[in-house]
Design an enzyme around this catalytic site. Sequence first.
Site, PDB file in Angstrom:
ATOM      1  N   SER A 145       0.834  -1.193   0.000  1.00 36.64           N
ATOM      2  CA  SER A 145       0.000   0.000   0.000  1.00 36.64           C
ATOM      3  C   SER A 145       0.873   1.248   0.000  1.00 36.64           C
ATOM      4  O   SER A 145       1.990   1.238   0.551  1.00 36.64           O
ATOM      5  CB  SER A 145      -0.908   0.014   1.234  1.00 36.64           C
ATOM      6  OG  SER A 145      -1.595   1.246   1.352  1.00 36.64           O
ATOM      7  N   TYR A 158      -1.684  -0.644  10.527  1.00 35.35           N
ATOM      8  CA  TYR A 158      -1.789  -1.130   9.141  1.00 35.35           C
ATOM      9  C   TYR A 158      -0.616  -0.652   8.297  1.00 35.35           C
ATOM     10  O   TYR A 158       0.013  -1.435   7.573  1.00 35.35           O
ATOM     11  CB  TYR A 158      -3.104  -0.652   8.538  1.00 35.35           C
ATOM     12  CG  TYR A 158      -3.262  -0.956   7.073  1.00 35.35           C
ATOM     13  CD1 TYR A 158      -3.639  -2.233   6.643  1.00 35.35           C
ATOM     14  CD2 TYR A 158      -3.045   0.026   6.108  1.00 35.35           C
ATOM     15  CE1 TYR A 158      -3.791  -2.513   5.295  1.00 35.35           C
ATOM     16  CE2 TYR A 158      -3.196  -0.250   4.767  1.00 35.35           C
ATOM     17  CZ  TYR A 158      -3.568  -1.515   4.354  1.00 35.35           C
ATOM     18  OH  TYR A 158      -3.707  -1.795   3.011  1.00 35.35           O
TER      19      TYR A 158
END
Length: 269
Positions: A145, A158
């Site tokens: 990501s 995350y």
Amino acid sequence: MTLESTTAERRALITGATSGIGAAFARRLAADGWHLVLVARDADRLAAMATELGARHGHDVETLPADLSTDDGCATVEQRLASDTPVQLLVNNAGISLNKPFLRSTVEDEARLLRLNVHAVMRLTLAALRPMTERRDGAVINVSSVAGFGAVMPGSTYSASKAWVTNFSESVGQSARPFGVRVMALCPGYTRTEFHERAGINMSKTPNWMWLRAEDVVGEALRDLRKGKLVSVPAWKYKVVVAGLRHAPRRLLEVVSRDTRGRIGREER
């Protein structure tokens, strides 16, 4: 190399294959003539996806129901990767985020995130690379990501897990390259999938221009893999974002970080 091969026996294994980026990989690769091995927790959704792709494209579609946050789930997929029917492309897509700040989280939830986002990626990459480097053919795409390039979600773990995936993939990709095997981290920005909804994350305030289509993410990922890139950041706007995250002063990033999924409100303090 695998992606340019014309053989009818190209086979890709995709985790988290029933929705979002994983499903987009499955549909794109099936259309391109690949046989598939689809991995997800939900056996019914796996069966439905296999039926759809088999009927539309006429290629073999295997299904492996497995929870990759568990040792047994990882072992099931590792065994398939080591089998006599080789996998030329592994897409590690399965992952989760938590809609809670670390200070309000639990050990169990954080451990599950790490086991799925980090531990499973490590295990399956290693299981795939052993036969790939022996054959001197194959590729691994680890879905990371843009969030992994900076602490853009204050209080969330995350982004830390995705920082590991990107760094890991880039490092392992350098060591696998001499064997004719490619490893690449795919680092998309906000992508329209079920990901945020499943985590209970309200993304209604995210501007439309920031969203990517899963199909476009997959198309750019496959192009970058063919080019031999170690890290793929789809879309020019997120390339600009990554440049900012890499070079902007950390204090400035703290001020402009807008993803609030890990923050604690004043009423909670």
